[in-house]
Motif scaffolding. Structure first.
Motif, PDB file in Angstrom:
ATOM      1  N   CYS A  69      -5.506  35.768  89.527  1.00  0.00           N
ATOM      2  CA  CYS A  69      -4.217  35.326  89.014  1.00  0.00           C
ATOM      3  C   CYS A  69      -4.296  35.110  87.514  1.00  0.00           C
ATOM      4  CB  CYS A  69      -3.796  34.019  89.674  1.00  0.00           C
ATOM      5  SG  CYS A  69      -3.572  34.137  91.450  1.00  0.00           S
ATOM      6  N   GLU A  70      -3.115  34.965  86.901  1.00  0.00           N
ATOM      7  CA  GLU A  70      -3.075  34.730  85.469  1.00  0.00           C
ATOM      8  C   GLU A  70      -3.585  33.328  85.129  1.00  0.00           C
ATOM      9  OE1 GLU A  70       1.144  35.727  85.551  1.00  0.00           O
ATOM     10  OE2 GLU A  70       0.764  37.060  83.875  1.00  0.00           O
ATOM     11  N   ASP A  72      -3.864  29.589  84.223  1.00  0.00           N
ATOM     12  CA  ASP A  72      -2.997  28.475  84.625  1.00  0.00           C
ATOM     13  C   ASP A  72      -2.095  28.795  85.797  1.00  0.00           C
ATOM     14  OD1 ASP A  72      -2.412  27.456  81.195  1.00  0.00           O
ATOM     15  OD2 ASP A  72      -4.033  27.010  82.583  1.00  0.00           O
ATOM     16  N   ARG A  73      -2.345  29.915  86.457  1.00  0.00           N
ATOM     17  CA  ARG A  73      -1.431  30.251  87.546  1.00  0.00           C
ATOM     18  C   ARG A  73      -2.191  30.569  88.820  1.00  0.00           C
ATOM     19  NH1 ARG A  73       3.419  33.555  84.658  1.00  0.00           N
ATOM     20  NH2 ARG A  73       4.623  31.673  84.269  1.00  0.00           N
ATOM     21  N   CYS A  74      -3.390  30.028  88.935  1.00  0.00           N
ATOM     22  CA  CYS A  74      -4.158  30.283  90.136  1.00  0.00           C
ATOM     23  C   CYS A  74      -3.494  29.577  91.313  1.00  0.00           C
ATOM     24  CB  CYS A  74      -5.583  29.765  89.954  1.00  0.00           C
ATOM     25  SG  CYS A  74      -6.608  29.947  91.412  1.00  0.00           S
ATOM     26  N   HIS A  75      -3.355  30.299  92.391  1.00  0.00           N
ATOM     27  CA  HIS A  75      -2.753  29.710  93.593  1.00  0.00           C
ATOM     28  C   HIS A  75      -3.539  28.502  94.059  1.00  0.00           C
ATOM     29  CE1 HIS A  75      -0.673  29.726  97.499  1.00  0.00           C
ATOM     30  NE2 HIS A  75      -1.851  29.498  98.028  1.00  0.00           N
ATOM     31  N   LYS A  77      -5.142  26.231  92.149  1.00  0.00           N
ATOM     32  CA  LYS A  77      -5.301  25.365  90.970  1.00  0.00           C
ATOM     33  C   LYS A  77      -6.160  26.020  89.893  1.00  0.00           C
ATOM     34  CE  LYS A  77      -4.821  20.992  93.458  1.00  0.00           C
ATOM     35  NZ  LYS A  77      -4.837  19.549  93.315  1.00  0.00           N
TER      36      LYS A  77
ATOM     37  N   SER B 281       0.392  21.232  93.607  1.00  0.00           N
ATOM     38  CA  SER B 281      -0.554  22.314  93.319  1.00  0.00           C
ATOM     39  C   SER B 281       0.016  23.674  93.686  1.00  0.00           C
ATOM     40  CB  SER B 281      -1.901  22.083  93.967  1.00  0.00           C
ATOM     41  OG  SER B 281      -1.817  22.057  95.363  1.00  0.00           O
ATOM     42  N   ILE B 282       1.199  23.931  93.197  1.00  0.00           N
ATOM     43  CA  ILE B 282       1.756  25.268  93.359  1.00  0.00           C
ATOM     44  C   ILE B 282       2.027  25.843  91.983  1.00  0.00           C
ATOM     45  CG2 ILE B 282       2.804  24.854  95.597  1.00  0.00           C
ATOM     46  CD1 ILE B 282       5.465  24.540  94.198  1.00  0.00           C
ATOM     47  N   VAL B 283       2.138  27.138  91.960  1.00  0.00           N
ATOM     48  CA  VAL B 283       2.371  27.819  90.695  1.00  0.00           C
ATOM     49  C   VAL B 283       3.829  28.200  90.613  1.00  0.00           C
ATOM     50  CG1 VAL B 283       1.837  29.906  89.428  1.00  0.00           C
ATOM     51  CG2 VAL B 283       0.037  28.698  90.650  1.00  0.00           C
ATOM     52  N   TYR B 285       6.509  30.532  88.956  1.00  0.00           N
ATOM     53  CA  TYR B 285       6.650  31.742  88.157  1.00  0.00           C
ATOM     54  C   TYR B 285       8.018  31.785  87.513  1.00  0.00           C
ATOM     55  CZ  TYR B 285       2.387  33.843  89.695  1.00  0.00           C
ATOM     56  OH  TYR B 285       1.059  34.122  89.889  1.00  0.00           O
ATOM     57  N   ASN B 301       2.656  28.307 101.210  1.00  0.00           N
ATOM     58  CA  ASN B 301       2.296  27.202 100.334  1.00  0.00           C
ATOM     59  C   ASN B 301       2.153  25.909 101.096  1.00  0.00           C
ATOM     60  OD1 ASN B 301       1.969  27.778  97.461  1.00  0.00           O
ATOM     61  ND2 ASN B 301       3.953  28.749  97.714  1.00  0.00           N
ATOM     62  N   GLU B 364     -10.851  21.214  94.802  1.00  0.00           N
ATOM     63  CA  GLU B 364      -9.694  20.564  94.191  1.00  0.00           C
ATOM     64  C   GLU B 364      -8.712  20.031  95.222  1.00  0.00           C
ATOM     65  OE1 GLU B 364      -8.542  22.263  90.209  1.00  0.00           O
ATOM     66  OE2 GLU B 364      -9.391  24.033  91.154  1.00  0.00           O
ATOM     67  N   PHE B 365      -9.075  20.123  96.490  1.00  0.00           N
ATOM     68  CA  PHE B 365      -8.144  19.700  97.537  1.00  0.00           C
ATOM     69  C   PHE B 365      -8.685  18.517  98.328  1.00  0.00           C
ATOM     70  CE2 PHE B 365      -5.382  23.074  96.537  1.00  0.00           C
ATOM     71  CZ  PHE B 365      -6.178  24.135  96.163  1.00  0.00           C
TER      72      PHE B 365
END
Lengths: 555, 425
Positions: A69-70, A72-75, A77, B281-283, B285, B301, B364-365
């Motif tokens: 992922c890009e 800061d956009r890792c699924h 964290k 902890s979601i991205v 877009y 998610n 991280e979880f």
């Protein structure tokens, strides 16, 4: 193969949330890229280990990509950031081996950017096309082993190792360190017994033969001189030939890099540790065989072990005694780890290359800082090739000789530096070189406080050839560190970089017991000696502190 | 590393049985670009392969029934399906596999369409690649073990964060389906700001204004919706299906237990929602040209979904259309009351584990704890419900004691070996 015919074979580990959707989108948008690119779905770029990437190249991929992922956009964290750290270390490792670091690539993909995916992949393929194909590093050899043939091999092994002489006195069992921590463990003597009954059938699943650390205490106690260690090594060869793959630490990255050395003629980059103040030669009487310190430093750089300080210290000590050793960029791994994990085929390739190198250098004496390299040359190479026409010794033996010859002098020191010394199994038990390091400690003015189990009854650091890491060996290592701590010494000195790595590993993270029971600084003996030698020249010293005035750091 | 193919085949006979391979023509979408007949001949020569069959369209009604029957004949073995792309969670052929007596974890769907047929114009090269992709899949599934999905039960309440237009719309949809809703809004009013009012006024087609654009009256009328104004989400803990939420409200802290969460973003929300996005902890877009359901859906998610009503869509009606499928899916799982997720999680080899805690450090979880099992021994334990299956711990573990199921290091190795060895030969 002309440049235009070369179709770079690229493997892409694409993560389920970034790279893989982007690849699917490329499909939906009919965005083309070369078919020699193959995509493997993974959950996260951060789960793709160095060992996997290394073996991908070893097996013939011209390039390997992690498509995550890009920023800061890792699924997950920050999974994509975690993989970067490992990739950097791996790039360093493959550069040392002589492979171009560009063969490992990280791509950052937006999941909907199909066109971008196809473009970036195609660009990378072109880059690798310019670079050229990766050398072929996998040897094809049809395996012909069967249960019958392996059983026969084991019968021969019983002869060769003298195992048939076993009278079951049990002395070896009494001294083996492992049953003290793993009561279910079946010692080598039991394997000898079982071998008569057809051990080959269960060999591939046998866990015990990989738990043995081949420390050699059994060998040293046996009144009939049975080579139990050799027996274990032979069983491992058999297990391998039946398809078993040992579980190696770090997903096999180290063994993979050793096999790369065996199967290629790349121009390596092994001499980056050599500082401007060190004097080395390209040929001459004394050859300093450095071993795989640079590779281990690349793999373990996060642990701050500063392993390159070891060869730096050795050369400084030699230079101080007026010796300018040959240090070669063309060394290959001695092959110890492969021999002890049943890969004799690749071991022999390394042996041939190393012996040719020494011959070309016209060395009369080869000095080793690693007891594993030392034992491998002295015992195993000579087993295969007959007597070698050069002298071989460990650096502690060599320095001891230099002191006796008056070429190296340690000044008096005011400070009280107390140390304890860990005899590595190869040096202390296999080869019984136990006095020279102790004389050096005394000569340099340090006070030695012995542990309970020393010299040829020393306790193994718990790992051999990267296959032994387990809860059992963790207990062994903690017990050993307790012993060291109990001496009350300021430092634990080691004379084997592997012992240093393994013992440090045991105490570097979380512990089930109180830290103060086991924590004692670990230092290589050559580094300690070099610091003390230089300290007097600087007229001030504080050995081993972080801010040592005579800075040994070669980085 | 030399391995005898013959030796491994013997192992397959004993342990895992043969693999059946299905190749889907995808009504020409695959077969026009890949010579499936030639591929199937080559695949049938590969180690571990029992049979190879081609079908015109496996996803069709007829195709799936055909697949089910064919699989029944090969019950107990493993299956590789070369077809279009699979969504890991909504495994298209899972039901067929299970009805045929196969555990769906002993199967792999290889993308021959998006990852091969549609991107490589040269048929012979695309065919070569198809064979190596299938071989990679075959070698991978040989390493897998049967397993069961993870089951999560859902608290019958949804938290909607954001009381703008999107939040109101989502709250109404969900409440009308009979699910309790907690609607949280930072400001003192529902309905959004001037930008939103502007968006409402921009209606694309004359008839569109008949689509129900929610009003604050609508919200107040529905008793299943509890509204929190001037309130903020302070903390979110717990697992999928049982999230513990702490709200700061004018009348004090309020603790809630919810099964799912909707992050309802209006125009300009993106900057304000970063804190909440981090908590979840979601991205998030930026809206792109293509819809990316896979990212925003609740199923992917762990019960958290994102909907956006932004000016990029031009008008509020298009926003609603876009958000419908996300919210519909959420309503479905809430009504079902339980969710099954693939068992892709970390697993500890307790003998190998040295209790060093490197895994715990990178998780991280919060799914990993170190547990003392003896005076001088501790090992790592995984909470299966907190583990998100990222595999960071498997990288941190230098010892191989930590493995990720289904997508672990062994699977990656075998998949890679399978692809490369076909090329080399």
């Amino acid at each position: 193969m002309t440049e235009s015919e070369f179709e770079p074979n690229i493997i892409v580990f694409a993560c389920n949330w970034g790279g893989y959707p982007a690849a699917k989108m490329a499909g939906k948008e009919r965005a083309k890229y070369p078919p020699s690119v193959k995509i493997i779905r993974v959950m996260c770029g951060g789960s793709v280990d160095m060992g996997i990437l290394m073996q991908t190249l070893e097996r013939g991929a011209d390039g390997v990509i992690i498509a995550g992922c890009e920023e800061d956009r890792c699924h997950f964290k920050s999974g994509n950031a975690k993989s970067m750290e490992g990739v950097d270390r791996l790039k360093r490792l493959i550069s040392i081996l002589g492979l171009d670091a560009r063969r490992i690539k990280v791509l950052r993909m937006h999941p909907a950017d199909g066109i971008g995916f196809a473009e970036k992949i195609s660009e990378y393929v072109e880059e690798i096309r310019q670079l050229g194909p990766i050398p072929k590093m996998i040897s094809e050899r049809p395996r012909t082993a069967t249960l019958e043939s392996v059983q026969k091999d084991i019968e021969d092994l019983t002869e060769d190792t003298g195992a048939f002489r076993c009278v079951e006195c049990g002395k070896c069992t009494g001294v083996c360190p492992i049953p003290k921590f793993e009561p279910e463990y079946s010692v080598p003597r039991m394997k000898v017994l079982l071998s008569a009954d057809g051990i080959a059938e269960h060999l591939a699943e046998d866990k015990d033969i990989w738990l043995c650390t081949t420390c050699g205490l059994c060998n040293s106690m046996c009144p009939f001189k049975v080579d139990y260690c050799g027996f274990i090594a032979g069983l491992r060869e058999g297990a391998r030939s039946l398809g078993h793959q040992p579980t190696c630490a770090h997903k096999g990255v180290i063994h993979s890099s050793i096999r790369v050395m065996a199967n290629s003629n790349l121009t390596q980059n092994r001499l980056q540790w050599v500082g401007n103040d060190l004097r080395i030669n390209e040929g001459g009487d004394v050859f300093y065989f450095v071993g795989c310190i640079p590779h281990l430093e690349a793999v373990f750089s996060k642990r701050e072990l500063r392993l390159p300080n070891i060869p730096t210290a050795v050369v400084k000590l030699m230079n101080a005694a007026g010796v300018v050793p040959t240090v070669s960029n063309d060394e290959k791994c001695c092959g110890h780890d492969l021999l002890w994990t049943g890969d004799e085929n690749n071991f022999l390739k390394l042996m041939d290359k190393n012996l040719e190198l020494i011959k070309k250098s016209k060395a009369k004496k080869v000095v080793f800082s690693c007891p594993e390299c030392y034992r491998t040359f002295l015992v195993d190479y000579q087993d295969f090739e007959g007597d070698l026409d050069f002298e071989m010794m460990h650096v502690t033996e060599y320095l001891d000789d230099l002191i006796n010859a008056g070429k190296l002098n340690f000044p008096e020191i005011d400070e009280d530096i107390s140390v304890t010394y860990h005899d590595s199994c190869r040096l202390g038990i296999h080869l019984e070189v136990t006095d020279p390091p102790r004389r050096l400690i005394e000569a340099a003015g340090m006070k030695l406080f012995e542990m309970e189990n020393t010299k040829n009854r020393s306790y193994c650091c718990g790992n051999c050839a990267w296959t032994n890491c387990s809860s059992t060996t963790m207990k062994m290592q903690l017990a050993r560190m307790k012993e060291a701590k109990n001496t009350g010494a300021d430092y634990l000195l080691t004379s084997d970089p592997k012992c240093q790595i393994h013992l440090s590993c045991a105490i570097s993270e979380e512990l089930p017991i109180e830290r103060e029971l086991v924590e004692i600084p670990i230092k290589d003996i050559a580094i300690a000696l070099a610091e003390l030698l230089e300290a007097n020249q600087c007229k001030q010293y504080s050995i081993g502190t972080e801010k040592s005035t005579c800075n040994m750091d070669s980085s | 590393m030399e391995e005898s193919i013959e030796m491994e085949e013997d192992k397959a006979e004993g342990n895992s049985g043969k693999v059946v391979v299905y190749l889907c023509e995808c009504r020409g979408e695959i077969s026009n670009h890949i010579d499936l007949k030639s591929a199937s001949e080559r695949i049938s020569q590969l180690p571990f392969v029992g049979s190879v069959r081609i079908h015109e369209a496996l996803c069709s009604e007829e195709g799936r029934s055909w697949l089910r029957n064919d699989l029944k004949e090969h019950s107990g073995q493993r299956a590789v399906i070369g077809a279009c792309s699979s969504d890991i969670q909504q495994n298209m052929f899972a039901r067929e596999l299970e009805e045929a007596g196969l555990n769906k974890y002993l199967s792999e769907q290889i993308d021959l369409r998006e990852l091969c047929a549609w991107v490589h114009p040269e048929k012979d090269k695309a065919t070569d690649k198809a064979v190596s992709l299938i071989n990679g899949g075959i070698r991978k599934i040989i390493t897998l073990e049967p397993a069961e999905d993870l089951t999560f039960s859902l608290e019958q309440a949804t938290l909607v964060i954001g009381g703008g237009l999107s939040g109101m719309w989502a709250a109404l949809q969900i409440a009308e389906a009979g699910v309790r809703v907690y609607l949280v809004e930072r400001t003192g009013v529902l309905g959004g700001d001037a930008a939103t009012a502007d968006m409402i006024s921009r209606v694309a087609e004359p008839g569109d204004s008949e689509i129900a654009i929610p009003t604050t009256d609508d919200i107040h009328r529905v008793k299943e919706i509890e509204i929190f104004l001037n309130s903020e989400v302070e903390e979110i803990n717990g697992i999928f299906g049982n999230r513990k939420v702490k709200l700061s409200t004018p009348s004090g802290m309020r603790k809630l237990s919810v099964g799912t969460i909707v992050l309802a973003m209006d125009q300009g929300f993106l900057e304000k929602s970063k804190k909440v996005a981090d908590m979840l902890s979601i991205v998030i877009y930026d809206k792109s040209a293509m819809r990316i359901d896979e990212i925003s859906s609740a199923l992917n998610n762990r019960g958290i979904c994102v909907i956006e009503f932004t000016g990029d869509h031009g008008d509020v009606v298009s926003s609603i259309e876009e958000a419908k499928s996300t919210v519909t899916q959420l309503i479905k799982i809430m009504r079902d009351g339980t969710v099954q997720l693939p068992r892709i999680i970390a697993k500890v080899d307790e003998w190998r584990c040295r209790g060093c805690g490197r895994c715990k450090e990178v998780c991280e979880f919060g799914a990993i704890t170190l547990v003392k099992i003896e005076e001088d021994e501790q090992i790592a334990k995984i909470d299966e419900k907190l583990c998100e299956g990222c595999g960071s711990c498997t990288f941190a573990c230098c010892n191989g004691a930590m493995e990720l199921t289904v997508y672990g290091a062994d699977q990656m190795m075998e998949n890679m070996i399978g692809m490369i060895e076909v090329v080399r030969s």
